[in-house]
Scaffold this active site. Structure first.
Site, PDB file in Angstrom:
ATOM      1  N   HIS A   1       0.840  -1.128   0.083  1.00 12.45           N
ATOM      2  CA  HIS A   1      -0.074   0.013  -0.050  1.00 12.45           C
ATOM      3  C   HIS A   1       0.942   1.137   0.088  1.00 12.45           C
ATOM      4  O   HIS A   1       2.161   1.026   0.117  1.00 12.45           O
ATOM      5  CB  HIS A   1      -1.022   0.055   1.019  1.00 12.45           C
ATOM      6  CG  HIS A   1      -0.446   0.134   2.389  1.00 12.45           C
ATOM      7  ND1 HIS A   1       0.493  -0.881   3.151  1.00 12.45           N
ATOM      8  CD2 HIS A   1      -0.509   1.238   3.641  1.00 12.45           C
ATOM      9  CE1 HIS A   1       0.544  -0.597   4.273  1.00 12.45           C
ATOM     10  NE2 HIS A   1       0.390   0.833   4.636  1.00 12.45           N
TER      11      HIS A   1
ATOM     12  N   ASP B   1       5.704   4.707   5.103  1.00 13.90           N
ATOM     13  CA  ASP B   1       6.436   3.726   5.916  1.00 13.90           C
ATOM     14  C   ASP B   1       6.604   2.002   5.271  1.00 13.90           C
ATOM     15  O   ASP B   1       6.915   1.232   5.770  1.00 13.90           O
ATOM     16  CB  ASP B   1       6.048   3.579   7.400  1.00 13.90           C
ATOM     17  CG  ASP B   1       4.563   2.993   7.643  1.00 13.90           C
ATOM     18  OD1 ASP B   1       3.571   3.397   6.538  1.00 13.90           O
ATOM     19  OD2 ASP B   1       4.360   2.205   8.467  1.00 13.90           O
ATOM     20  N   HIS B   2       5.967   2.063   3.878  1.00 14.59           N
ATOM     21  CA  HIS B   2       5.902   0.881   3.144  1.00 14.59           C
ATOM     22  C   HIS B   2       6.564   1.220   1.845  1.00 14.59           C
ATOM     23  O   HIS B   2       6.978   0.334   1.039  1.00 14.59           O
ATOM     24  CB  HIS B   2       4.509   0.354   2.836  1.00 14.59           C
ATOM     25  CG  HIS B   2       4.139  -0.213   4.374  1.00 14.59           C
ATOM     26  ND1 HIS B   2       3.847  -1.316   4.714  1.00 14.59           N
ATOM     27  CD2 HIS B   2       3.660   0.695   5.216  1.00 14.59           C
ATOM     28  CE1 HIS B   2       3.464  -1.535   6.055  1.00 14.59           C
ATOM     29  NE2 HIS B   2       3.212  -0.098   6.374  1.00 14.59           N
TER      30      HIS B   2
ATOM     31  N   HIS C   1      -7.466  -0.758   5.650  1.00 15.07           N
ATOM     32  CA  HIS C   1      -6.351   0.171   6.104  1.00 15.07           C
ATOM     33  C   HIS C   1      -6.217   1.289   5.009  1.00 15.07           C
ATOM     34  O   HIS C   1      -6.220   2.398   5.389  1.00 15.07           O
ATOM     35  CB  HIS C   1      -4.961  -0.717   6.045  1.00 15.07           C
ATOM     36  CG  HIS C   1      -4.063   0.135   6.614  1.00 15.07           C
ATOM     37  ND1 HIS C   1      -3.938   0.899   8.051  1.00 15.07           N
ATOM     38  CD2 HIS C   1      -2.900   0.614   6.063  1.00 15.07           C
ATOM     39  CE1 HIS C   1      -2.752   1.380   8.062  1.00 15.07           C
ATOM     40  NE2 HIS C   1      -2.081   1.199   7.045  1.00 15.07           N
TER      41      HIS C   1
ATOM     42  N   ASP D   1      -0.431  -4.085   6.323  1.00 15.95           N
ATOM     43  CA  ASP D   1      -1.018  -3.424   7.408  1.00 15.95           C
ATOM     44  C   ASP D   1      -2.557  -3.773   7.322  1.00 15.95           C
ATOM     45  O   ASP D   1      -3.516  -3.096   7.927  1.00 15.95           O
ATOM     46  CB  ASP D   1      -0.955  -1.676   7.501  1.00 15.95           C
ATOM     47  CG  ASP D   1       0.360  -1.302   7.864  1.00 15.95           C
ATOM     48  OD1 ASP D   1       1.309  -2.282   8.012  1.00 15.95           O
ATOM     49  OD2 ASP D   1       0.484  -0.181   7.737  1.00 15.95           O
TER      50      ASP D   1
HETATM   51 FE    FE Z   1       2.574   0.756   8.050  1.00 16.29          FE
HETATM   52 ZN    ZN Z   2       0.141   1.540   6.528  1.00 16.41          ZN
END
Ligand code: FE
Ligand code: ZN
Length: 256
Positions: A57, A61-62, A115, A134
């Site tokens: 996604h 942070d990904h 999410h 997530d």
């Molecule tokens: Fe995350």
């Molecule tokens: Zn996330």
């Protein structure tokens, strides 16, 4: 069972980036690179280069390492079709029904919105491995930042149909705090108590709680059990629709 080597690379405060390697062909990839530096260091230690970057996604942070890793290794970025506009580095979109070839292995793409709206999960049946970003966490699930409760519950139900032996590689080390919450919902669950103890031991020793075994999650994760009368009763919704139970449990966790 075919083997897929998965190396956990801790990143940021509690993210896990996953380096994947197919020993049969030498193919290497990375799932959800939060940042480039720790990934480059792990690759250098292993003497490998990247052939592909996979994103579940769009959150930073990904995907934060996408651009630098793509430039360093000249490899394609594959990410969710529903979030191409939010991930400018994407070369190829993935959506449910797609099969991504990785060396001698195949990843089935599963749409798991909730999410985020376009979130995807990747399942390698031959190796028994799931990357779920997530969506599903060990003993927890992602926050609903874009999707609806219905979408997230449906996404979790899809993941729940995968085999018990599946190893779950999720995006964050949240297991210990998830265990504290899960125990308040399901205090009589012996399997949950045992997992919570194991998690405490692992964290005490500075070790990851990931991967989790999906069969264990089915028995202990309250978010996967919203259609179990025990969970309905715990939130005072005996006889209610599972999605309403799920909603109540998710809201309780938000306020925990
Ligand atoms: Fe995350
Ligand atoms: Zn996330």
């Amino acid at each position: 069972m075919a083997s897929l080597i998965v190396e956990l690379v801790p990143a940021l405060s509690d993210n896990y980036v996953y380096l994947i390697h197919d020993p049969a062909t030498g193919a290497s990839g990375v799932v959800d690179p939060a940042e480039a530096a720790p990934v480059e260091a792990a690759l250098a230690r292993a003497g490998r280069k990247l052939d592909v970057i996979l994103n579940t996604h769009h959150h930073g942070d990904h995907t934060g390492g996408n651009a630098a890793l793509k430039a360093a290794f000249r490899c394609p970025v594959l990410g969710p079709a529903g979030e191409v506009d939010k991930i400018p580095t994407i070369d190829r979109a993935m959506q449910e029904g797609d099969v991504v070839t990785f060396g001698s292995l195949r990843f089935f793409v599963i749409d798991t919105p909730g999410h985020t709206k376009g979130h995807v999960s990747l399942w390698c049946r031959e190796a028994g491995v799931l990357f779920c970003g997530d969506t599903l966490f060990s003993l927890g699930c992602g926050r609903l930042l874009e999707g609806t409760f219905e979408q997230m519950w449906d996404s979790l139900l899809k993941l729940r149909t995968l085999p018990d032996e599946t190893l779950v590689y999720c995006g964050h080390e949240y297991t210990q705090s998830n265990a504290r919450f899960a125990t308040t919902i399901d205090p009589a669950n012996a399997a949950l108590a045992a997992r919570a103890d194991e998690v405490d031991r692992l964290r005490q020793a500075g070790r990851p709680t990931i991967p989790a075994r999906l069969g264990d999650e089915k028995a202990t994760n309250p978010f996967l059990r919203a259609d179990d009368p025990t969970i309905a009763q715990a939130v005072g919704l005996v006889g209610a629709r599972p999605v309403d139970v799920f909603t109540m449990v998710r809201r309780a966790k938000d306020n925990f």
